[in-house]
Design a protein around this motif. Structure first.
Motif, PDB file in Angstrom:
ATOM      1  N   MET A  35      21.497  42.170   1.174  1.00 43.92           N
ATOM      2  CA  MET A  35      20.596  42.124   0.015  1.00 43.92           C
ATOM      3  C   MET A  35      19.519  41.069   0.222  1.00 43.92           C
ATOM      4  O   MET A  35      19.698  40.109   0.965  1.00 43.92           O
ATOM      5  CB  MET A  35      21.377  41.790  -1.259  1.00 43.92           C
ATOM      6  CG  MET A  35      22.408  42.834  -1.649  1.00 43.92           C
ATOM      7  SD  MET A  35      23.266  42.391  -3.154  1.00 43.92           S
ATOM      8  CE  MET A  35      21.957  42.601  -4.344  1.00 43.92           C
ATOM      9  N   ASN A  42      26.084  50.336  -6.816  1.00 39.69           N
ATOM     10  CA  ASN A  42      25.055  50.764  -5.876  1.00 39.69           C
ATOM     11  C   ASN A  42      23.714  50.111  -6.186  1.00 39.69           C
ATOM     12  O   ASN A  42      23.005  49.635  -5.287  1.00 39.69           O
ATOM     13  CB  ASN A  42      24.934  52.292  -5.915  1.00 39.69           C
ATOM     14  CG  ASN A  42      23.746  52.817  -5.132  1.00 39.69           C
ATOM     15  OD1 ASN A  42      22.684  53.058  -5.701  1.00 39.69           O
ATOM     16  ND2 ASN A  42      23.906  52.985  -3.832  1.00 39.69           N
ATOM     17  N   TRP A  79      23.736  46.413  -5.120  1.00 35.95           N
ATOM     18  CA  TRP A  79      23.611  46.194  -3.684  1.00 35.95           C
ATOM     19  C   TRP A  79      22.245  46.610  -3.156  1.00 35.95           C
ATOM     20  O   TRP A  79      21.685  45.964  -2.261  1.00 35.95           O
ATOM     21  CB  TRP A  79      24.708  46.953  -2.944  1.00 35.95           C
ATOM     22  CG  TRP A  79      24.679  46.700  -1.459  1.00 35.95           C
ATOM     23  CD1 TRP A  79      24.164  47.502  -0.495  1.00 35.95           C
ATOM     24  CD2 TRP A  79      25.177  45.533  -0.782  1.00 35.95           C
ATOM     25  NE1 TRP A  79      24.313  46.936   0.744  1.00 35.95           N
ATOM     26  CE2 TRP A  79      24.930  45.715   0.596  1.00 35.95           C
ATOM     27  CE3 TRP A  79      25.805  44.367  -1.214  1.00 35.95           C
ATOM     28  CZ2 TRP A  79      25.294  44.764   1.553  1.00 35.95           C
ATOM     29  CZ3 TRP A  79      26.164  43.427  -0.263  1.00 35.95           C
ATOM     30  CH2 TRP A  79      25.906  43.618   1.102  1.00 35.95           C
ATOM     31  N   ASP A  80      21.683  47.680  -3.693  1.00 34.76           N
ATOM     32  CA  ASP A  80      20.435  48.244  -3.172  1.00 34.76           C
ATOM     33  C   ASP A  80      19.192  47.725  -3.877  1.00 34.76           C
ATOM     34  O   ASP A  80      18.102  48.286  -3.699  1.00 34.76           O
ATOM     35  CB  ASP A  80      20.458  49.772  -3.303  1.00 34.76           C
ATOM     36  CG  ASP A  80      21.231  50.431  -2.173  1.00 34.76           C
ATOM     37  OD1 ASP A  80      21.603  49.721  -1.217  1.00 34.76           O
ATOM     38  OD2 ASP A  80      21.473  51.650  -2.248  1.00 34.76           O
ATOM     39  N   ILE A 121      16.060  47.227  -1.544  1.00 29.78           N
ATOM     40  CA  ILE A 121      15.329  48.405  -1.073  1.00 29.78           C
ATOM     41  C   ILE A 121      14.780  49.224  -2.236  1.00 29.78           C
ATOM     42  O   ILE A 121      13.738  49.868  -2.106  1.00 29.78           O
ATOM     43  CB  ILE A 121      16.196  49.284  -0.142  1.00 29.78           C
ATOM     44  CG1 ILE A 121      17.433  49.809  -0.853  1.00 29.78           C
ATOM     45  CG2 ILE A 121      16.577  48.523   1.110  1.00 29.78           C
ATOM     46  CD1 ILE A 121      18.240  50.760   0.002  1.00 29.78           C
ATOM     47  N   ASP A 122      15.449  49.186  -3.390  1.00 28.09           N
ATOM     48  CA  ASP A 122      14.921  49.882  -4.567  1.00 28.09           C
ATOM     49  C   ASP A 122      13.549  49.330  -4.956  1.00 28.09           C
ATOM     50  O   ASP A 122      12.676  50.075  -5.404  1.00 28.09           O
ATOM     51  CB  ASP A 122      15.874  49.742  -5.756  1.00 28.09           C
ATOM     52  CG  ASP A 122      17.064  50.689  -5.665  1.00 28.09           C
ATOM     53  OD1 ASP A 122      17.048  51.585  -4.803  1.00 28.09           O
ATOM     54  OD2 ASP A 122      18.019  50.521  -6.448  1.00 28.09           O
ATOM     55  N   SER A 164      27.090  52.790   0.330  1.00 27.22           N
ATOM     56  CA  SER A 164      25.992  51.893  -0.045  1.00 27.22           C
ATOM     57  C   SER A 164      25.862  50.691   0.881  1.00 27.22           C
ATOM     58  O   SER A 164      24.760  50.358   1.329  1.00 27.22           O
ATOM     59  CB  SER A 164      26.186  51.407  -1.490  1.00 27.22           C
ATOM     60  OG  SER A 164      26.177  52.478  -2.394  1.00 27.22           O
ATOM     61  N   LYS A 168      24.439  53.772   4.509  1.00 19.40           N
ATOM     62  CA  LYS A 168      23.064  54.020   4.066  1.00 19.40           C
ATOM     63  C   LYS A 168      22.051  53.308   4.936  1.00 19.40           C
ATOM     64  O   LYS A 168      20.976  53.846   5.227  1.00 19.40           O
ATOM     65  CB  LYS A 168      22.893  53.597   2.603  1.00 19.40           C
ATOM     66  CG  LYS A 168      21.530  53.959   2.017  1.00 19.40           C
ATOM     67  CD  LYS A 168      21.491  53.712   0.527  1.00 19.40           C
ATOM     68  CE  LYS A 168      20.167  54.159  -0.081  1.00 19.40           C
ATOM     69  NZ  LYS A 168      20.147  53.972  -1.553  1.00 19.40           N
ATOM     70  N   ARG A 169      22.392  52.101   5.390  1.00 22.38           N
ATOM     71  CA  ARG A 169      21.447  51.312   6.176  1.00 22.38           C
ATOM     72  C   ARG A 169      21.768  51.333   7.674  1.00 22.38           C
ATOM     73  O   ARG A 169      21.057  50.706   8.454  1.00 22.38           O
ATOM     74  CB  ARG A 169      21.440  49.865   5.685  1.00 22.38           C
ATOM     75  CG  ARG A 169      21.185  49.747   4.188  1.00 22.38           C
ATOM     76  CD  ARG A 169      21.070  48.309   3.751  1.00 22.38           C
ATOM     77  NE  ARG A 169      21.097  48.191   2.294  1.00 22.38           N
ATOM     78  CZ  ARG A 169      20.426  47.287   1.603  1.00 22.38           C
ATOM     79  NH1 ARG A 169      19.669  46.414   2.229  1.00 22.38           N
ATOM     80  NH2 ARG A 169      20.515  47.242   0.285  1.00 22.38           N
ATOM     81  N   TYR A 193      11.280  56.151   2.018  1.00 22.75           N
ATOM     82  CA  TYR A 193      12.382  55.686   2.849  1.00 22.75           C
ATOM     83  C   TYR A 193      11.878  54.799   3.984  1.00 22.75           C
ATOM     84  O   TYR A 193      12.523  53.818   4.356  1.00 22.75           O
ATOM     85  CB  TYR A 193      13.158  56.881   3.406  1.00 22.75           C
ATOM     86  CG  TYR A 193      13.898  57.651   2.352  1.00 22.75           C
ATOM     87  CD1 TYR A 193      14.992  57.093   1.693  1.00 22.75           C
ATOM     88  CD2 TYR A 193      13.499  58.934   1.981  1.00 22.75           C
ATOM     89  CE1 TYR A 193      15.670  57.797   0.709  1.00 22.75           C
ATOM     90  CE2 TYR A 193      14.171  59.648   1.000  1.00 22.75           C
ATOM     91  CZ  TYR A 193      15.259  59.069   0.372  1.00 22.75           C
ATOM     92  OH  TYR A 193      15.916  59.770  -0.605  1.00 22.75           O
ATOM     93  N   VAL A 196      15.113  52.408   5.243  1.00 26.22           N
ATOM     94  CA  VAL A 196      16.343  53.204   5.223  1.00 26.22           C
ATOM     95  C   VAL A 196      16.275  54.216   6.366  1.00 26.22           C
ATOM     96  O   VAL A 196      15.296  54.956   6.481  1.00 26.22           O
ATOM     97  CB  VAL A 196      16.506  53.938   3.875  1.00 26.22           C
ATOM     98  CG1 VAL A 196      17.750  54.822   3.888  1.00 26.22           C
ATOM     99  CG2 VAL A 196      16.585  52.931   2.739  1.00 26.22           C
TER     100      VAL A 196
END
Length: 310
Positions: free
Chosen positions: A1, A68, A71-72, A75-76, A136, A140-141, A199, A204
């Motif tokens: 993060m 989710n 943690w994200d 990137i969100d 997640s 995902k990464r 993305y 991502v």
């Protein structure tokens, strides 16, 4: 993060902000497929127990969404379609989201165990863990196959509903799982083809970024071809029938035609019509799952009607 995880929300969040943390649109699909799994099972469930079970599954899905988003958050914040979510927009503090996710997870699993059985509770606990940790935090990464493997998290709900009713698993519940599992990659890759820059900006490793759009188009057609026999095969189990098979035949022909059209396209075609075909296939994919599970419900209603009612 990123450093966003250490920030505090600048003002008190509203109930709507906290509800948004639970990803209500995703939760609605989870609830629907879990309810179908419960209702098509051969063992009747008391309406109150069924209500509690579906409530627990919905809360568990919401808990997964909150974890989710926690943690994200980094990137969100970089993606246009997610930048307005409660954490990156500053409406909810990351610590609050984490606390909500963990608290709701424990509540949902424990209550489901007490109301139904430990197998159902175990599947729910594993589903939350799979989505929040395996997908997640890791897949995902880490890999362009994130959608393929991570799709299992969204495929468990009908198996959960079946386990609530029967206390076990079966060919039928595994095929319902497989239907969603195999549907997920072409569904999300069709989306990725027309939101590609999002993305990339977030770093991502979506297939469109790591292998290119041509490879993604090939993957869409391959996974759709693998999906078709799973969808049709479900119609020949105890929960299938002529209504389901008719719906499956139409929807799979429609979806397969869309996947074929995507496969034949070039980047120039996509730019020329602003991804019209990809957007259309993505919309078809939304109807696809609802139609299949709706047909299973119709088959269950017809069987119960023949036996004298639910």
């Amino acid at each position: 993060m990123s450093d966003i995880s250490m920030q505090e929300a600048p003002y008190e969040a509203s109930m709507g902000d906290y509800f948004a943390l639970l990803k209500p649109r995703v939760m609605s699909l989870v609830v629907f497929t879990a309810l179908v799994g419960l209702l098509v099972a051969p063992v009747p469930v008391h309406p109150f127990i069924g209500f509690v079970a579906i409530l627990c599954i919905a809360v568990g899905a919401g808990a997964s969404g909150a974890l989710n988003m926690w943690w994200d958050a980094d990137i969100d914040a970089k993606m246009r379609r997610t930048a307005g979510r409660p954490i990156p927009s500053g409406r909810v503090a990351p610590g609050e989201a984490l606390g909500i996710g963990l608290g709701l997870s424990g509540f949902a699993v424990i209550l489901l165990a007490l109301a139904t059985n430990w197998l159902a509770a175990g599947i729910l606990a594993f589903t939350i863990f799979f989505y929040a940790v395996i997908y997640s935090m890791w897949l995902k990464r880490a890999t362009p196959q994130n959608i393929v493997i991570g799709g299992a998290a969204g495929a468990f709900p009908p198996m959960l509903g079946w386990a609530v009713a029967t206390g076990g698993v079966s060919v039928e519940s595994m095929l319902m799982f497989a239907l969603i599992f195999m549907w997920t990659p072409p569904h999300f890759w069709a989306l990725a083809l027309f939101v590609k820059s999002d993305y990339g900006n977030a770093g991502v490793p979506m297939l469109t970024e790591t292998h290119g759009r041509d490879a993604t188009r090939r993957h869409v057609i391959v996974y759709t071809l693998l999906l078709v026999p799973v969808a049709i095969g479900l119609g020949f189990t105890s929960i299938g029938g002529p209504v389901y098979l008719a719906v499956a035949a139409v929807m799979n022909a429609w979806f397969l035609k869309g996947a074929y059209d995507i496969w034949r396209r070039t980047d120039a075609d996509c730019e020329a019509d602003k991804h019209k075909v990809e957007i259309g296939v993505f919309k078809v994919s939304l109807y696809y799952l609802f139609a299949h599970f709706g047909a299973l419900l119709v088959e269950a209603a017809l069987r119960q009607s023949a036996l004298g009612g639910w």
